[in-house]
Design a protein around this motif. Structure first.
Motif, PDB file in Angstrom:
ATOM      1  N   GLN A  42       0.814  -1.212   0.000  1.00 57.16           N
ATOM      2  CA  GLN A  42       0.000   0.000   0.000  1.00 57.16           C
ATOM      3  C   GLN A  42       0.849   1.264   0.000  1.00 57.16           C
ATOM      4  N   SER A  43       2.145   1.106  -0.230  1.00 57.56           N
ATOM      5  CA  SER A  43       3.041   2.259  -0.211  1.00 57.56           C
ATOM      6  C   SER A  43       2.719   3.219  -1.349  1.00 57.56           C
ATOM      7  N   GLU A  44       3.006   4.488  -1.126  1.00 63.46           N
ATOM      8  CA  GLU A  44       2.729   5.516  -2.133  1.00 63.46           C
ATOM      9  C   GLU A  44       3.561   5.310  -3.392  1.00 63.46           C
ATOM     10  N   PHE A  45       4.779   4.792  -3.217  1.00 60.27           N
ATOM     11  CA  PHE A  45       5.688   4.619  -4.349  1.00 60.27           C
ATOM     12  C   PHE A  45       6.102   3.154  -4.473  1.00 60.27           C
ATOM     13  N   THR A  46       6.532   2.781  -5.666  1.00 59.57           N
ATOM     14  CA  THR A  46       7.132   1.459  -5.840  1.00 59.57           C
ATOM     15  C   THR A  46       8.420   1.390  -5.023  1.00 59.57           C
ATOM     16  N   ALA A  47       8.954   0.190  -4.874  1.00 59.43           N
ATOM     17  CA  ALA A  47      10.151   0.033  -4.047  1.00 59.43           C
ATOM     18  C   ALA A  47      11.339   0.798  -4.627  1.00 59.43           C
ATOM     19  N   HIS A  48      11.544   0.717  -5.948  1.00 62.86           N
ATOM     20  CA  HIS A  48      12.690   1.427  -6.525  1.00 62.86           C
ATOM     21  C   HIS A  48      12.466   2.938  -6.534  1.00 62.86           C
ATOM     22  N   ASP A  49      11.220   3.369  -6.716  1.00 64.91           N
ATOM     23  CA  ASP A  49      10.945   4.807  -6.622  1.00 64.91           C
ATOM     24  C   ASP A  49      11.139   5.307  -5.192  1.00 64.91           C
ATOM     25  N   THR A  50      10.855   4.447  -4.221  1.00 65.32           N
ATOM     26  CA  THR A  50      11.066   4.827  -2.823  1.00 65.32           C
ATOM     27  C   THR A  50      12.545   5.076  -2.552  1.00 65.32           C
ATOM     28  N   VAL A  51      13.418   4.269  -3.169  1.00 63.05           N
ATOM     29  CA  VAL A  51      14.860   4.493  -3.024  1.00 63.05           C
ATOM     30  C   VAL A  51      15.215   5.903  -3.485  1.00 63.05           C
ATOM     31  N   TRP A  52      14.701   6.279  -4.643  1.00 61.43           N
ATOM     32  CA  TRP A  52      14.984   7.617  -5.182  1.00 61.43           C
ATOM     33  C   TRP A  52      14.395   8.707  -4.297  1.00 61.43           C
ATOM     34  N   GLU A  53      13.166   8.501  -3.820  1.00 62.45           N
ATOM     35  CA  GLU A  53      12.524   9.499  -2.957  1.00 62.45           C
ATOM     36  C   GLU A  53      13.311   9.694  -1.662  1.00 62.45           C
ATOM     37  N   VAL A  54      13.807   8.599  -1.106  1.00 64.71           N
ATOM     38  CA  VAL A  54      14.589   8.680   0.134  1.00 64.71           C
ATOM     39  C   VAL A  54      15.870   9.478  -0.090  1.00 64.71           C
ATOM     40  N   LEU A  55      16.547   9.204  -1.200  1.00 64.35           N
ATOM     41  CA  LEU A  55      17.859   9.808  -1.427  1.00 64.35           C
ATOM     42  C   LEU A  55      17.781  11.252  -1.910  1.00 64.35           C
ATOM     43  N   ARG A  56      16.628  11.691  -2.378  1.00 64.63           N
ATOM     44  CA  ARG A  56      16.561  13.079  -2.845  1.00 64.63           C
ATOM     45  C   ARG A  56      16.080  14.045  -1.763  1.00 64.63           C
ATOM     46  N   LYS A  57      15.832  13.525  -0.573  1.00 62.73           N
ATOM     47  CA  LYS A  57      15.481  14.404   0.541  1.00 62.73           C
ATOM     48  C   LYS A  57      16.745  15.044   1.115  1.00 62.73           C
ATOM     49  N   PRO A  58      16.703  16.323   1.472  1.00 65.92           N
ATOM     50  CA  PRO A  58      17.870  16.954   2.107  1.00 65.92           C
ATOM     51  C   PRO A  58      18.220  16.243   3.414  1.00 65.92           C
ATOM     52  N   ILE A  59      19.498  16.205   3.718  1.00 65.01           N
ATOM     53  CA  ILE A  59      19.947  15.595   4.962  1.00 65.01           C
ATOM     54  C   ILE A  59      20.802  16.595   5.733  1.00 65.01           C
ATOM     55  N   SER A  60      20.985  16.323   7.001  1.00 66.57           N
ATOM     56  CA  SER A  60      21.786  17.194   7.854  1.00 66.57           C
ATOM     57  C   SER A  60      23.243  16.746   7.802  1.00 66.57           C
ATOM     58  N   LEU A  61      24.119  17.650   7.340  1.00 67.01           N
ATOM     59  CA  LEU A  61      25.541  17.353   7.256  1.00 67.01           C
ATOM     60  C   LEU A  61      26.310  18.187   8.271  1.00 67.01           C
ATOM     61  N   PRO A  62      27.272  17.587   8.967  1.00 68.52           N
ATOM     62  CA  PRO A  62      28.078  18.366   9.917  1.00 68.52           C
ATOM     63  C   PRO A  62      28.920  19.404   9.183  1.00 68.52           C
ATOM     64  N   CYS A  63      28.971  20.598   9.728  1.00 64.04           N
ATOM     65  CA  CYS A  63      29.723  21.678   9.095  1.00 64.04           C
ATOM     66  C   CYS A  63      31.221  21.475   9.326  1.00 64.04           C
ATOM     67  N   PRO A  64      32.023  21.435   8.256  1.00 71.58           N
ATOM     68  CA  PRO A  64      33.467  21.245   8.432  1.00 71.58           C
ATOM     69  C   PRO A  64      34.182  22.497   8.926  1.00 71.58           C
ATOM     70  N   TYR A  65      33.444  23.613   8.993  1.00 72.47           N
ATOM     71  CA  TYR A  65      34.056  24.878   9.400  1.00 72.47           C
ATOM     72  C   TYR A  65      33.732  25.237  10.851  1.00 72.47           C
ATOM     73  N   ASN A  66      33.108  24.307  11.573  1.00 71.97           N
ATOM     74  CA  ASN A  66      32.818  24.498  12.997  1.00 71.97           C
ATOM     75  C   ASN A  66      32.036  25.782  13.269  1.00 71.97           C
ATOM     76  N   CYS A  67      31.054  26.051  12.424  1.00 71.44           N
ATOM     77  CA  CYS A  67      30.231  27.238  12.637  1.00 71.44           C
ATOM     78  C   CYS A  67      29.287  27.004  13.817  1.00 71.44           C
ATOM     79  N   PRO A  68      28.729  28.062  14.400  1.00 72.23           N
ATOM     80  CA  PRO A  68      27.849  27.905  15.568  1.00 72.23           C
ATOM     81  C   PRO A  68      26.657  26.987  15.305  1.00 72.23           C
ATOM     82  N   GLN A  69      26.162  26.981  14.072  1.00 76.39           N
ATOM     83  CA  GLN A  69      24.994  26.152  13.775  1.00 76.39           C
ATOM     84  C   GLN A  69      25.343  24.665  13.838  1.00 76.39           C
ATOM     85  N   GLY A  70      26.539  24.314  13.432  1.00 74.12           N
ATOM     86  CA  GLY A  70      27.016  22.936  13.556  1.00 74.12           C
ATOM     87  C   GLY A  70      26.636  22.017  12.417  1.00 74.12           C
ATOM     88  N   HIS A  71      25.401  22.111  11.920  1.00 70.11           N
ATOM     89  CA  HIS A  71      24.918  21.262  10.838  1.00 70.11           C
ATOM     90  C   HIS A  71      24.152  22.105   9.822  1.00 70.11           C
TER      91      HIS A  71
END
Length: 544
Positions: A42-71
């Protein structure tokens, strides 16, 4: 050691590489990750489309410059187009982004299907990596910058692959969702030099190492993926009797359908050479084949005697050999090329089993990229001298190879653990079966990982390698090597009577008689088919 001067076919010049003290450090890579994705029906997307949907979402990356925000929230280097776009546009892929593709060879095995819930839907997936620089950062394909200071986002290959896989696993870490690599999956690595390709000497060195060290590479493969020569045109050196009690008989590998080791093509070449020599009554060529043909030194000689890339590629199955030279073949880099196979100018390594384990993937990439760079910076003379001292070394392992090519410490530690830690496979099983909370897919996951556990136990792999050695599928070896690695009762009997490349004259004559009889039968069969269908052998040109 086989002496090229004793053979009628003289070796091509191996004058070596440049004497410059500055080593070449150009290396690019691309990896293809094959796996199965499962989602609720009953998923909204097929299994392979779900892979693409998962990977195209923005993710939180640690800042390499140690800024106050951090991510910072940033996009992964995934393509903007969904899997359906690429289904019939493989030739358009320029490998600037990661692409979610399909591979029909990836599927649930018969043993896994009973554990597959009716409420689930699965897809075969091939996640194709973009071209990454092995030694230097690779710019973000979406031209993103760090929000805190506007510096361009770049990725090193290890961080990018790790982040992509972790994001994939995290996105599927929910009830009814799963990604896994089973026995039908492969980990395929393309190694190149941007768009430059590799010269003949470098490619010979790579082929030479994989030919000489086939036993070492087999030691990290699952049992079913340790393949070998299965034809009957050439009599294998062991000629094991049907009623032997010394060993378990050799059983053809299921994984042979996915990858073919270097020894297979060499045995096929030898079979053709023997038939041609027998057919022409060429005593010299036939004698050389009997004395030297079924051993690694002769196979190394064949490789290094090749004068052109086209000739070297004859010792290779396109899209099947464990070291695939398809993309370096001249016919693949000329106008028109091979249908459905755009030139990549890479060497593709296809032998590794499928995996989504970051440690396994990164260790394999590091080992083979550094091995390829080592082969480029080492003269053919130097490397063949090394092979002469190591091909019959019973103690050499992939750990020694990793150290030779200057692999990083984590790679050396990984292969040390794989080869020397008795409970490595068990620990992997425990981690894989507890990484997600129990749900409807837990029985399927347990079945898949149980199969992997049985396929990767050290005792089973060692037994498989011993069977391959005893059956003669690694070729012939010196007596000292055989005495060190094989049971004494086997060597004292008649089962392994032709395994030595140091046979006495009487044994050599008996071995020649076996080969002659097999050649006669093969020639008779070929003549029968020639008269019916006009068949011909595919490697005759190598032995004219």
């Amino acid at each position: 050691m086989y002496c090229p001067s004793a053979h009628t076919f003289k070796a091509a010049s191996t004058s070596g590489k440049s004497t410059s003290t500055q080593l070449k450090q150009s290396c690019t890579l691309g990896v293809e990750l094959e796996f199965v994705a499962v989602v609720p029906d009953q998923s909204e997307f097929t299994a392979h489309d779900t892979v693409w949907e998962v990977l195209r979402k923005p993710i939180s990356l640690p800042c390499p410059y140690n800024c106050p925000q951090g991510h910072h929230e940033l996009r992964l280097p995934i393509d903007n187009q969904p899997p359906s776009y690429w289904q019939h546009r493989d030739d358009d892929n320029e490998y600037n982004t990661w692409v979610v593709g399909r591979d029909c060879s990836v599927r649930l095995s018969d043993d896994e299907k009973p554990f597959y819930p009716n409420e689930s839907v699965s897809s075969d997936v091939e996640l194709q990596c973009r071209i990454l620089d092995f030694f230097n950062p690779t710019p973000c394909p979406h031209n993103q910058a760090w929000p805190c200071n506007g510096q361009p986002l770049t990725w090193n290959w290890r961080n990018e692959i790790t982040t992509m896989i972790n994001a994939l696993k995290q996105g599927f870490n929910r009830p009814g969702f799963r990604v896994f690599a089973n026995g039908t999956c492969g980990l395929h690595l393309h190694v190149g030099r941007h768009d430059l390709g590799f010269n003949l000497d470098t490619t010979k060195n790579v082929m030479g190492m994989f030919t000489a060290l086939e036993r070492c590479f087999d030691a990290i493969l699952p049992i079913d993926r340790i393949g070998a020569y299965e034809d009957d045109r050439f009599p294998l050196p062991s000629l094991i009797s049907a009623n032997t009690t010394a060993i378990q008989p050799w059983i053809p590998s299921k994984g042979f359908n996915y990858t073919s080791p270097m020894s297979v093509r060499q045995f096929e070449s030898l079979a053709n050479g023997v038939m041609i020599a027998y057919d022409k009554s060429d005593v010299s060529d036939f004698t050389n084949a009997v004395r030297y043909g079924a051993s690694i030194p002769m196979w190394i000689h064949h490789i290094y005697s090749c004068r052109t890339m086209a000739e070297l590629c004859e010792y290779n199955y396109p899209h099947q050999s464990s070291v695939n030279l398809q993309h370096l073949a001249p016919q693949n880099n000329s106008p028109g090329g091979w249908p459905g196979s755009p030139p990549k100018k890479t060497i593709e390594f296809r032998l590794h089993t499928g995996t989504l384990d970051v440690v396994e993937i990164c260790a394999w990439i590091d080992l083979l990229c550094r091995l390829t760079v080592y082969c480029e910076n080492t003269s053919t003379t130097t490397l063949t001298d090394w092979i002469k001292t190591q091909w019959d070394n019973a103690d050499i392992t992939l750990v020694d190879t990793a150290r030779l090519v200057d692999a990083v410490d984590s790679t050396v530690r990984h292969y040390t653990s794989v080869l020397l830690t008795p409970d490595y496979a068990t620990n992997f099983f425990n981690t894989a079966t507890t990484s997600q909370a129990p749900d409807i897919l837990t029985p399927l996951t347990t079945q898949i990982e149980s199969t992997r556990l049985s396929q990767t136990c050290r005792s089973g792999i060692s037994a498989r390698i011993t069977q391959k050695l005893i059956s003669g599928r690694y070729g012939q070896f010196p007596n000292g090597f055989l005495k060190k690695v094989l049971p004494a009762e086997l060597l004292e009997g008649s089962d392994g009577r032709y395994l030595s490349n140091e046979m006495e004259e009487e044994q050599t004559e008996a071995w020649a008689s076996e080969i002659e009889e097999r050649a006669r039968l093969a020639i008779d069969e070929r003549q029968m088919w020639d008269s019916r269908r006009g068949a011909s052998t595919c490697l005759n040109s190598l032995f004219d």
